[in-house]
Write a protein that holds these residues in place. Structure first.
Motif, mmCIF file in Angstrom:
data_model
loop_
_atom_site.group_PDB
_atom_site.id
_atom_site.type_symbol
_atom_site.label_atom_id
_atom_site.label_comp_id
_atom_site.label_asym_id
_atom_site.label_seq_id
_atom_site.Cartn_x
_atom_site.Cartn_y
_atom_site.Cartn_z
ATOM 1 N N LEU A 73 0.828 -1.202 0.000
ATOM 2 C CA LEU A 73 0.000 0.000 0.000
ATOM 3 C C LEU A 73 0.869 1.262 0.000
ATOM 4 N N LEU A 74 1.876 1.285 0.853
ATOM 5 C CA LEU A 74 2.782 2.430 0.914
ATOM 6 C C LEU A 74 3.524 2.603 -0.411
ATOM 7 N N ARG A 75 3.955 1.501 -1.011
ATOM 8 C CA ARG A 75 4.667 1.579 -2.289
ATOM 9 C C ARG A 75 3.780 2.215 -3.362
ATOM 10 N N GLN A 76 2.523 1.767 -3.448
ATOM 11 C CA GLN A 76 1.624 2.339 -4.455
ATOM 12 C C GLN A 76 1.332 3.814 -4.179
ATOM 13 N N LEU A 77 1.110 4.165 -2.923
ATOM 14 C CA LEU A 77 0.822 5.563 -2.590
ATOM 15 C C LEU A 77 2.017 6.458 -2.900
ATOM 16 N N LYS A 78 3.218 6.002 -2.594
ATOM 17 C CA LYS A 78 4.403 6.817 -2.869
ATOM 18 C C LYS A 78 4.665 6.937 -4.366
ATOM 19 N N CYS A 79 4.388 5.883 -5.096
ATOM 20 C CA CYS A 79 4.664 5.875 -6.532
ATOM 21 C C CYS A 79 3.588 6.605 -7.328
ATOM 22 N N ASP A 80 2.324 6.299 -7.044
ATOM 23 C CA ASP A 80 1.232 6.794 -7.877
ATOM 24 C C ASP A 80 0.383 7.880 -7.238
ATOM 25 N N GLY A 81 0.450 8.015 -5.919
ATOM 26 C CA GLY A 81 -0.388 8.985 -5.235
ATOM 27 C C GLY A 81 -1.750 8.434 -4.870
ATOM 28 N N PHE A 82 -2.040 7.209 -5.249
ATOM 29 C CA PHE A 82 -3.286 6.526 -4.908
ATOM 30 C C PHE A 82 -3.013 5.029 -4.975
ATOM 31 N N ALA A 83 -3.955 4.235 -4.535
ATOM 32 C CA ALA A 83 -3.797 2.783 -4.596
ATOM 33 C C ALA A 83 -5.119 2.125 -4.947
ATOM 34 N N LEU A 84 -5.043 1.088 -5.751
ATOM 35 C CA LEU A 84 -6.198 0.236 -6.003
ATOM 36 C C LEU A 84 -6.199 -0.814 -4.900
ATOM 37 N N ILE A 85 -7.366 -1.039 -4.294
ATOM 38 C CA ILE A 85 -7.446 -2.014 -3.203
ATOM 39 C C ILE A 85 -8.587 -2.993 -3.460
ATOM 40 N N ARG A 86 -8.498 -4.149 -2.810
ATOM 41 C CA ARG A 86 -9.554 -5.162 -2.849
ATOM 42 C C ARG A 86 -9.586 -5.841 -1.493
ATOM 43 N N GLY A 87 -10.583 -6.673 -1.279
ATOM 44 C CA GLY A 87 -10.652 -7.431 -0.032
ATOM 45 C C GLY A 87 -11.173 -6.638 1.154
ATOM 46 N N THR A 88 -11.961 -5.599 0.891
ATOM 47 C CA THR A 88 -12.498 -4.783 1.990
ATOM 48 C C THR A 88 -13.839 -5.304 2.483
ATOM 49 N N GLY A 89 -14.486 -6.119 1.676
ATOM 50 C CA GLY A 89 -15.812 -6.604 2.036
ATOM 51 C C GLY A 89 -16.924 -5.651 1.638
ATOM 52 N N MET A 90 -16.582 -4.512 1.048
ATOM 53 C CA MET A 90 -17.606 -3.548 0.621
ATOM 54 C C MET A 90 -18.153 -3.947 -0.741
ATOM 55 N N SER A 91 -19.426 -3.700 -0.940
ATOM 56 C CA SER A 91 -20.050 -4.015 -2.227
ATOM 57 C C SER A 91 -19.668 -2.960 -3.258
ATOM 58 N N SER A 92 -19.757 -3.340 -4.525
ATOM 59 C CA SER A 92 -19.460 -2.375 -5.587
ATOM 60 C C SER A 92 -20.492 -1.247 -5.595
ATOM 61 N N ALA A 93 -21.731 -1.538 -5.179
ATOM 62 C CA ALA A 93 -22.765 -0.491 -5.108
ATOM 63 C C ALA A 93 -22.385 0.572 -4.076
ATOM 64 N N THR A 94 -21.865 0.139 -2.924
ATOM 65 C CA THR A 94 -21.433 1.083 -1.890
ATOM 66 C C THR A 94 -20.282 1.936 -2.407
ATOM 67 N N CYS A 95 -19.329 1.302 -3.095
ATOM 68 C CA CYS A 95 -18.184 2.050 -3.647
ATOM 69 C C CYS A 95 -18.642 3.051 -4.699
ATOM 70 N N SER A 96 -19.554 2.646 -5.558
ATOM 71 C CA SER A 96 -20.065 3.555 -6.593
ATOM 72 C C SER A 96 -20.776 4.753 -5.978
ATOM 73 N N LYS A 97 -21.578 4.510 -4.954
ATOM 74 C CA LYS A 97 -22.282 5.608 -4.280
ATOM 75 C C LYS A 97 -21.291 6.563 -3.616
ATOM 76 N N ALA A 98 -20.244 6.005 -2.999
ATOM 77 C CA ALA A 98 -19.216 6.837 -2.358
ATOM 78 C C ALA A 98 -18.487 7.694 -3.391
ATOM 79 N N LEU A 99 -18.199 7.130 -4.558
ATOM 80 C CA LEU A 99 -17.527 7.896 -5.610
ATOM 81 C C LEU A 99 -18.422 9.017 -6.136
ATOM 82 N N ARG A 100 -19.715 8.736 -6.294
ATOM 83 C CA ARG A 100 -20.643 9.784 -6.746
ATOM 84 C C ARG A 100 -20.736 10.903 -5.708
#
Length: 186
Positions: A73-100
């Motif tokens: 996680l630290l490597r991605q944040l330092k390199c790209d400024g953001f990170a793609l993550i998985r394994g949180t247990g959150m639904s894609s609908a919840t993530c989509s609503k949060a992004l909106r």
């Protein structure tokens, strides 16, 4: 271009190339063909697995999995400024609503809406305007302030001696934003 700005690298206009829209690509975007679905396998390969932190299962090797997760996680944040993550247990609908909701607050709303969510301790809760803090200081390094807007929320506790990470959240009100937008954002 944003990465150059974040790192304060001068941009020489004579070296900038303008590509037609069909030739533009975001380097971390999943490779898609026209009308094709997102390649879930490709995303899983680059995404950091957060399940060692988010799973309630008892795992004897959780400490080493968490250490590896933190490192990636630290490597991605330092390199790209953001990170793609998985394994949180959150639904894609919840993530989509949060992004909106994030887009509505950070990009579409008037600045007075965002400023209604300023707090004294912006590193833990509320809105941080662009250029007011930096990621480097959080990991013990020195660096220029980030050129991003931030809004932080989290779990809350009513206990008096609760962790500083469990402070009350700050939400925009219907007085500065429409009641419908403020309600959706919560």
């Amino acid at each position: 271009c944003k990465k150059l700005l974040w790192h304060r690298v001068p941009i020489k206009e004579e070296n900038v190339q303008i590509l037609p829209k069909e030739k533009r690509s975001f380097p971390f975007a999943p490779k898609l063909q026209k009308n094709a679905a997102v390649d879930e396998t490709a995303l899983r390969e680059v995404a950091v697995d957060m399940s060692s932190y988010c799973s309630s299962e008892d795992d004897t090797d959780k400490d080493s999995a968490r250490a590896e997760c933190s490192k990636l996680l630290l490597r991605q944040l330092k390199c790209d400024g953001f990170a793609l993550i998985r394994g949180t247990g959150m639904s894609s609908a919840t993530c989509s609503k949060a992004l909106r909701a994030s887009n509505a607050f950070l990009h579409e709303a008037d600045e007075k809406v965002r400023r209604s969510c300023l707090t004294k301790d912006r590193a833990r809760r509320g809105y941080s305007p662009m250029g007011t803090e930096n990621f480097a200081s959080l990991i013990g390094e020195k660096g220029h302030n980030d050129l991003v807007k931030k809004y932080r929320i989290g779990g809350e506790s009513k206990e008096e001696r609760a962790s500083c990470l469990l402070r009350p959240n700050v939400w925009p009100s219907g007085e500065v934003w429409t009641e419908e937008a403020a309600q959706f954002f919560r």
